[in-house]
Motif scaffolding. Structure first.
Motif, PDB file in Angstrom:
ATOM      1  N   ARG A  43       0.820  -1.206   0.000  1.00 39.16           N
ATOM      2  CA  ARG A  43       0.000   0.000   0.000  1.00 39.16           C
ATOM      3  C   ARG A  43       0.853   1.254   0.000  1.00 39.16           C
ATOM      4  O   ARG A  43       0.655   2.164  -0.804  1.00 39.16           O
ATOM      5  N   ILE A  71      -6.620  -6.330   1.067  1.00 38.09           N
ATOM      6  CA  ILE A  71      -7.233  -5.006   0.996  1.00 38.09           C
ATOM      7  C   ILE A  71      -7.407  -4.627  -0.468  1.00 38.09           C
ATOM      8  O   ILE A  71      -6.471  -4.724  -1.256  1.00 38.09           O
ATOM      9  N   LEU A 101      -8.185  -1.593  -2.956  1.00 40.18           N
ATOM     10  CA  LEU A 101      -8.249  -0.145  -3.126  1.00 40.18           C
ATOM     11  C   LEU A 101      -9.035   0.151  -4.394  1.00 40.18           C
ATOM     12  O   LEU A 101      -8.666  -0.314  -5.474  1.00 40.18           O
ATOM     13  N   ALA A 107     -10.948   1.992   0.405  1.00 45.14           N
ATOM     14  CA  ALA A 107     -10.155   0.805   0.715  1.00 45.14           C
ATOM     15  C   ALA A 107     -11.011  -0.155   1.530  1.00 45.14           C
ATOM     16  O   ALA A 107     -11.578   0.228   2.550  1.00 45.14           O
ATOM     17  N   SER A 121     -11.054  -3.816   3.524  1.00 45.31           N
ATOM     18  CA  SER A 121     -10.350  -4.976   4.067  1.00 45.31           C
ATOM     19  C   SER A 121     -11.304  -6.159   4.113  1.00 45.31           C
ATOM     20  O   SER A 121     -12.457  -6.027   4.538  1.00 45.31           O
ATOM     21  N   GLN A 141      -4.985  -0.897   8.941  1.00 47.44           N
ATOM     22  CA  GLN A 141      -5.407   0.296   8.220  1.00 47.44           C
ATOM     23  C   GLN A 141      -4.775   1.554   8.813  1.00 47.44           C
ATOM     24  O   GLN A 141      -4.305   2.435   8.079  1.00 47.44           O
ATOM     25  N   PHE A 183     -10.740   3.736   4.842  1.00 46.13           N
ATOM     26  CA  PHE A 183     -10.662   2.288   4.992  1.00 46.13           C
ATOM     27  C   PHE A 183     -11.909   1.761   5.704  1.00 46.13           C
ATOM     28  O   PHE A 183     -12.329   2.305   6.718  1.00 46.13           O
ATOM     29  N   THR A 217     -13.950  -2.151   6.759  1.00 42.16           N
ATOM     30  CA  THR A 217     -13.822  -3.598   6.866  1.00 42.16           C
ATOM     31  C   THR A 217     -15.171  -4.223   6.543  1.00 42.16           C
ATOM     32  O   THR A 217     -16.190  -3.852   7.148  1.00 42.16           O
TER      33      THR A 217
END
Length: 522
Positions: free
Chosen positions: A14, A106, A108, A119, A121, A272, A330, A332
């Motif tokens: 990243r 992850i 993007l 982003a 996860s 993250q 970010f 999840t």
């Protein structure tokens, strides 16, 4: 939740992707020359071509980049990393137990217009249908290792050197990982970067100290592995607030899973946050944009990174400023719960819901295709959902909105009307009738409209009981746990409105981590 192995993260991929690209972009008249300098020495993979053969279609010119953190204590030739380094310096467990799990995934999403980078996860223990491994249900992290092992067995009799066998079998692992992620999320992967344990350590070493922030103090003592105890722990001890970490502490920070309220899921937020902190530091110290300093950083880590051979850094660089400018969020992906399958603790997931969330978040959600409706048999009452009412029009369904209060419901109704959904009744729910989650219930002939609206909120539309919802109507009841809509999130055809947050109400696993500084996490 699962076996106590180290979780090397793809923060290197990243940070590398962002910093290299921004530097290339800022190099002005020397772009091409410097691109060739920075690009040299990277390990290239051809796995993407095979993986893209059955990828979902692209809906625009956006770019999806998959970052893979590989749980491997081996070098690129398949040799074990030094035992004393892995066990004593990193406190990462025995070299003998390191497998090929992708413990960090992850994605993007870089919009075609260069807007906010999203982003996502993917929790490593999500129990999914693998593609290109053995085709069975496994934790998503296992697709790489299963495919790699199968390739090794297939290639074993061909007289390949150990290094070549490792290279080719890892390619099979990458293909399976990319294909599984594509199928699970419902989006194509355009590029990928892979990094292993030593790669993470190398970048942390190159940029140390790195500042991180904790909401609460942590104490994660090391427990020795014995016949009666699986062992674990990282030895990390930090106070609440901001701390400066060296490379060893940084690895412990992103590896810790014990003594965290949500275990692996909290650790995902650590990943993250660390990415954000590293990129923030590189920018603040002027490394981003300084090709000399960037080259030195790149030289320190390039031996541990694998990228796809289709990655044109020059093209990618045009959208890279948002990666280091703080315009990244970010999230999840959510799970539905936990379950023990075959002696392993796994995360249960709803794949259809995940795909709807991803498409909505990426601004690709469109109205579901209309399903041919069958008239009710003569003499039966129409039920809410599938059966049309005689003479009913195919115009858009009317949307009735109820909220925790009338003002909230009215604001949402107005937002939906701006998207082309005809406004219906508006009202507040009684205190006893307030639900935590938003619900979408449809009447006869309104199923397609309801499914489109449900995708906006990240929920599943359901048919109302007979008489509960008027024919041609959708009833939206706003939950008490939701983010207020900042504006239209999708247009009448389901596309994201320019400048709007594509999914303000989508449920995620824990709070978002916003880049651009040093975010505090658990």
């Amino acid at each position: 939740m699962a076996e106590p192995r180290t979780r090397p993260l793809n923060v290197l991929g990243r940070a590398l992707a962002g910093t290299v690209s921004v530097a290339v972009l800022g190099a002005s008249g020397f772009v091409w020359y410097e691109y060739r300098q920075l690009d040299g020495g990277l390990v290239k993979s051809s796995a993407l071509a095979e993986a893209r053969a059955d990828a979902p279609p692209h809906l625009d010119k956006s770019v999806n980049l998959l970052l893979i953190g590989l749980d491997s204590r081996k070098d690129m030739d398949g040799n074990d990393l030094p035992k004393e380094f892995v066990e004593e310096e990193l406190h990462a467990g025995s070299s003998e137990i390191g497998g090929y799990n992708t413990n960090a995934l992850i994605v993007l999403h870089i919009p075609a217009d260069g807007g906010k980078v999203t982003a996502l996860s993917v929790p490593r223990d999500d129990y999914v249908q693998t593609v290109g491994a053995d085709g069975r249900m496994h934790k998503i992290k296992e697709a790489y290792g299963i495919a790699k092992e199968a390739a090794e067995q297939k290639l074993g009799g061909k007289g390949l050197s150990k290094a070549e066998l490792e290279r080719q079998s890892r390619e099979a692992g990458r293909v399976a990982t990319i294909r599984t992620v594509q199928a699970f999320l419902g989006v194509p992967i355009d590029h990928f970067a892979e990094v292993n344990l030593i790669g993470f350590y190398d970048i942390a070493k190159a940029v140390e100290p790195v500042e991180v922030c904790l909401n609460n103090p942590v104490d994660d003592p090391i427990v020795a592995r014995t016949a009666a105890h699986e062992g674990g722990g990282t030895g990390l001890r930090l106070p609440a607030g901001v701390s400066s970490l060296d490379a060893r502490q940084a690895l412990s920070f992103v590896r810790q899973r014990h003594h965290l309220k949500n275990g692996d899921l909290d650790r995902t937020h650590r990943q993250q946050a660390f990415i954000s902190s590293v990129v923030h530091k590189l920018k603040q110290q002027g490394v981003v944009g300084d090709l000399g300093r960037l080259q030195r950083l790149f030289d320190a880590v390039k031996k541990d990174v694998v990228i796809d051979d289709r990655w044109n850094v020059l093209d990618f660089a045009q959208q890279a400023p948002n990666l280091t400018g703080g315009n990244v969020e970010f999230n999840t992906l959510p799970i539905t719960g936990f379950r023990n399958i075959g002696g392993q603790e796994v995360n249960t997931v709803d794949p259809d819901r995940i795909r709807r969330i991803v498409k909505q978040l990426f601004g690709h959600e469109s109205a579901p295709a209309a399903v041919p409706e069958t008239p009710a048999p003569a003499g039966t009452a129409g039920t809410a959902g599938e059966t049309p009412v005689a003479g009913a029009t195919k115009a858009r369904a009317t949307v009735d909105v109820r909220g925790p209060d009338t003002e909230t419901a009215a604001a949402e109704s107005k937002a939906l009307a701006e998207l082309g959904h005809p406004a219906g009744r508006v009202g507040g729910a009684a205190a006893t009738g307030r639900a935590r989650a938003t619900t979408v219930v449809y009447g006869t002939g309104a199923k397609a409209e309801a499914e489109q609206l449900a995708a906006r909120y990240g929920v599943t539309a359901t048919a109302g009981a007979a008489g509960a919802v008027a024919p041609g109507h959708v009833a939206v009841t706003l939950g008490t746990v939701r983010t207020a809509t900042a504006g239209p999130s999708s247009g009448p055809t389901g596309t994201t409105a320019p400048g709007a947050d594509p999914a303000p109400d989508l449920p995620m696993q824990g709070p978002a981590v916003k880049a651009g500084g040093i975010p505090c996490v658990d």
